[in-house]
Design an enzyme around this catalytic site. Sequence first.
Site, PDB file in Angstrom:
ATOM      1  CB  SER A  66      -0.490  -0.336   1.357  1.00 38.60           C
ATOM      2  OG  SER A  66       0.066   0.453   2.618  1.00 38.60           O
ATOM      3  CB  SER A  67       4.167   2.064   1.567  1.00 34.38           C
ATOM      4  OG  SER A  67       3.268   1.854   3.337  1.00 34.38           O
ATOM      5  CB  THR A  68       5.367   0.853  -3.127  1.00 33.02           C
ATOM      6  OG1 THR A  68       5.045  -0.604  -2.679  1.00 33.02           O
ATOM      7  CG2 THR A  68       7.026   1.228  -1.580  1.00 33.02           C
ATOM      8  CB  CYS A 104      -0.702   9.690   0.801  1.00 30.65           C
ATOM      9  SG  CYS A 104       0.473   8.904   0.793  1.00 30.65           S
ATOM     10  CG  HIS A 315       1.959   2.198   7.380  1.00 28.81           C
ATOM     11  ND1 HIS A 315       2.919   1.985   7.042  1.00 28.81           N
ATOM     12  CD2 HIS A 315       1.192   2.302   5.585  1.00 28.81           C
ATOM     13  CE1 HIS A 315       3.205   3.320   6.688  1.00 28.81           C
ATOM     14  NE2 HIS A 315       2.747   2.789   5.311  1.00 28.81           N
ATOM     15  CG  MET A 319      -1.014   4.692   6.200  1.00 24.57           C
ATOM     16  SD  MET A 319      -0.592   3.711   7.924  1.00 24.57           S
ATOM     17  CE  MET A 319      -2.903   3.772   7.879  1.00 24.57           C
ATOM     18  N   GLY A 320       1.423   8.731   6.693  1.00 24.48           N
ATOM     19  CA  GLY A 320       0.510  10.531   7.337  1.00 24.48           C
ATOM     20  C   GLY A 320      -0.302  11.211   8.100  1.00 24.48           C
TER      21      GLY A 320
END
Length: 397
Positions: A66-68, A104, A315, A319-320
């Site tokens: 999910s981060s990429t 994001c 995660h 997440m920010g």
Amino acid sequence: MSHVPQIKIPASYIRGGTSKGVFFRLQDLPPAAQVPGAARDALLMRVIGSPDPYGKQIDGMGGATSSTSKTVILSRSSRADHDVDYLFGQVAIDSAFVDWSGNCGNLSAAVGPFAISNGLVDPDRVPLNGVCTVRIWQANISKTIIAHVTITDGQVQETGDFELDGVTFPAAEVQLEFLDPADEGEGDGGGSMFPTGNLVDDLDVPGVGTFKVTMINAGIPAIFLNAEAIGYTGAELQDAINSDPQALARFETIRAHGAVRMGLIKHVDEAAKRQHTPKVAFVAAPRDYISSSGKQVAAGDVDLLVRAMSMGKLHHAMMGTAAVAIGTAAAIPGTLVNLAAGGGERSAVRFGHPSGTLRVGAEARLIDGEWSVTKAIMSRSARVLMEGWVRVPGDAF
């Protein structure tokens, strides 16, 4: 047999915070993809390499997490007092859709640097040396983000000594302010950042149980649970949850029912097409643990522990946008996040996540019985990894 040649599209591949994504200027996209719709979604999916039944995104720029699996579209802003419009697309890995429902926060750190370097900020506003303040309109959620970007000799400074847990190498710090981060919301709260009007609710999840939860719209819609209520300590690393199919299914069921309760969807079946939001996270009081990098995190180093799910998996860091939700909820006495941190009034917290720790601040006020948060503040970093063109088959969209 005829073959359709590939086309080239100017793009940059950038790390922002603990995420990576493909960045585009709106004007550089093919005309059909310059407007929202099926063509844009199809193009971005092909760039990233989705949908991929193998779950690897080998034939694209995505990194199979999910981060990429992320895309960003930027353009000069037509809004007063803003420099750039920022649109974020979370690309599903094994399904054919792009989720436009949220922001994001990690990639937000790369928006200001990209905008400056690519001529989207008025050159008169960029100092030769110093800090450039970039005013960002986050188009997914209609909010303002202020990025403070260091400029050295007229260029964005990317290298530095700012360390961010979850990122291997240090870089230049980018300070972010998320203004008025609370969402208007669609739930029963009628405009409150707490869509039910309550700081804590009982969420009944058929087949799973009934849980105390704090549901909040700030930064991103989020559902917070107590770790012990779901059988965890709050010190878990990714493998403890991501290798457990039953746990993942349980979290997704909780997320779906929470989304209904928050008014984000009308039926739990709709959650499958809204994977990016809401987020589910669990909180716990501080305790010692070893982070994913082998770093010791002592109970005294943090105010609380938080673990968050993103796109169906735990995660690797935080997440920010979820950090904004954490900071906001921590600032409001009585939420589960605030109670896990020890309760009381606080303007900032440092929380432990799988990769280490993160500090986030928020300014909260009680006005006429309603909580209001003027801004949340945190620091990230960003670095361009590659720039040039991405290539996709000409008939991909």
